[in-house]
Design an enzyme around this catalytic site. Structure first.
Site, PDB file in Angstrom:
ATOM      1  CE  LYS A  51     -13.124  -4.455   0.558  1.00  0.00           C
ATOM      2  NZ  LYS A  51     -12.478  -4.241   1.584  1.00  0.00           N
ATOM      3  CE  LYS A  64      -6.468  -8.215  -2.338  1.00  0.00           C
ATOM      4  NZ  LYS A  64      -6.354  -7.880  -0.912  1.00  0.00           N
ATOM      5  CE  LYS A  91      -4.290  -1.856   1.556  1.00  0.00           C
ATOM      6  NZ  LYS A  91      -5.281  -2.033   2.604  1.00  0.00           N
TER       7      LYS A  91
END
Ligand code: TYM
Length: 336
Positions: free
Chosen positions: A204, A201, A119
């Site tokens: 969202k 992955k 992140k």
């Protein structure tokens, strides 16, 4: 909570962040199994809104996402009468416990967290202390409820391991205070990948909408995305390391229909890629249809939703306080 003492059921806790739009990956990797655990376990589930602000998010979006996710959790089968379902920021013990646990977490071990590294690289302009502290807040979530089992997707296992280290350190420093939690990862849906980049992955918050199937997508959207899913240059519907696209689609099919990957391979041994992709799309549509319908019914009355949030928060706070008070006392705080 009462049933823990009377029936001695094991305790389950899990949570999901209200960032972005919940995906088929969240559903197949985690949410799908949560509702069904209430008969065997004493379950708590939370919308982790405090975790959501570690990345930049608009106030309006945070509010809407929180309500949407809360309603979705009910829609996927978490009955608020049989489970404790709540919003994390409504239970103050989480932030308090996080502060206590910060002091039993080593900088070095937190720095090793893969998700923090990923992140940080993704948003170098906002590498804030909250992002770094994220797994400690997660440990607080888990340890407050004397959790035995944490059902999660693959990507959260490292965080649960850190949580165990923190619990062990605290228990050794004082005396047994926290139960030792264990991550429980599903076999088929543990990691669902993007339909357009099957090495990443399904997320969202991905900007590329075609790669992620959202739980609330319409059947038409879902079919369109599966139609465009990447495959490979071979023609066999078989899972293999060098066939990430087909492997991902087989995994999705298996998780959505409840068969094993081997059974799915057998079912499609004579299929071409185009018809295989359609069948996977149809399986996703069917598994998500009842969820979307129930969700839409729940969102017709947001006041009723807020009432459910309130009742869940009261139950959770009662349980959390017990552990929090215990921790304060062990450390040596003067309590009133
Ligand atoms: P979050 O919100 O990123 O994801 C929620 C759950 O969905 C799983 N998941 C996936 N599973 C399979 N394939 C995917 N592509 C996929 N994407 C997500 C995640 O593993 C997770 O189980 N930090 C947590 C939320 C949290 C939490 C906790 C979890 C806060 N406190 C305490 C457990 C215990 C998170 O960000 O999950």
């Amino acid at each position: 909570m009462e049933n823990t003492t009377t029936e001695n059921k094991k305790r389950v806790f899990s949570a999901i962040k209200p960032t972005g739009n919940p995906t088929l990956g969240n559903y197949l990797g985690a949410m799908k199994y949560w509702g069904g655990m209430a008969d065997e376990y004493d379950c708590l589930y939370s919308v982790a809104d405090l975790h959501a602000i570690t990345v930049s998010i608009e106030p309006k979006e945070l509010r809407e996402n929180t309500k949407r996710l809360f309603a979705l959790l009910i829609a996927v089968g978490i009955d608020p009468e049989k489970n404790i379902l709540f919003v994390q920021s409504h239970v103050r013990s989480h932030a308090e416990m996080c502060w206590l646990l910060n002091n039993y977490t080593m900088f070095g071990e937190a720095r090793r967290m893969t998700q923090f590294k990923e992140k940080s690289e993704k948003a170098p302009e906002n590498v804030n202390v909250g992002l770094f502290d994220y797994p400690v807040l997660m440990a607080a979530d888990i340890l407050l409820y004397q959790t035995d089992i944490v059902p999660v997707g693959d990507d959260q296992v490292q965080h649960v391991e850190l949580c165990r280290n923190i619990a062990e350190r605290f228990n050794n420093r004082y005396s047994p205070t926290f139960a030792m939690p264990k991550a429980q990862v599903t076999t088929t849906g543990a990691r669902i990948y993007s339909l357009l980049d099957p090495t990443a992955k399904m997320g969202k918050s991905d900007s590329n909408d075609g790669g992620s199937v959202y739980i609330l997508d319409t059947p038409d959207d879902i079919m369109r995305k599966f139609k465009r899913a990447v495959t490979d240059c071979d023609t066999k519907v078989k899972a293999a390391k060098d066939k990430p696209g087909i492997t991902n689609l087989l995994n999705i099919y298996a998780a959505a229909t409840g068969v094993t990957v081997a059974q799915a391979e057998k079912e499609f041994e004579n299929s071409d890629y185009a018809s295989f992709k359609m069948r996977v799309g149809e399986a996703a549509v069917e598994v998500l249809r009842p969820v979307r319908e129930k969700y839409e019914a729940l969102r017709r009355d947001d006041n009723a939703l807020l009432e459910i949030m309130k009742s869940g928060a009261e139950k959770a706070e009662r349980a959390a306080r017990k552990t929090l008070e215990k921790a304060y006392k062990k450390i040596g705080f003067v309590r009133l």
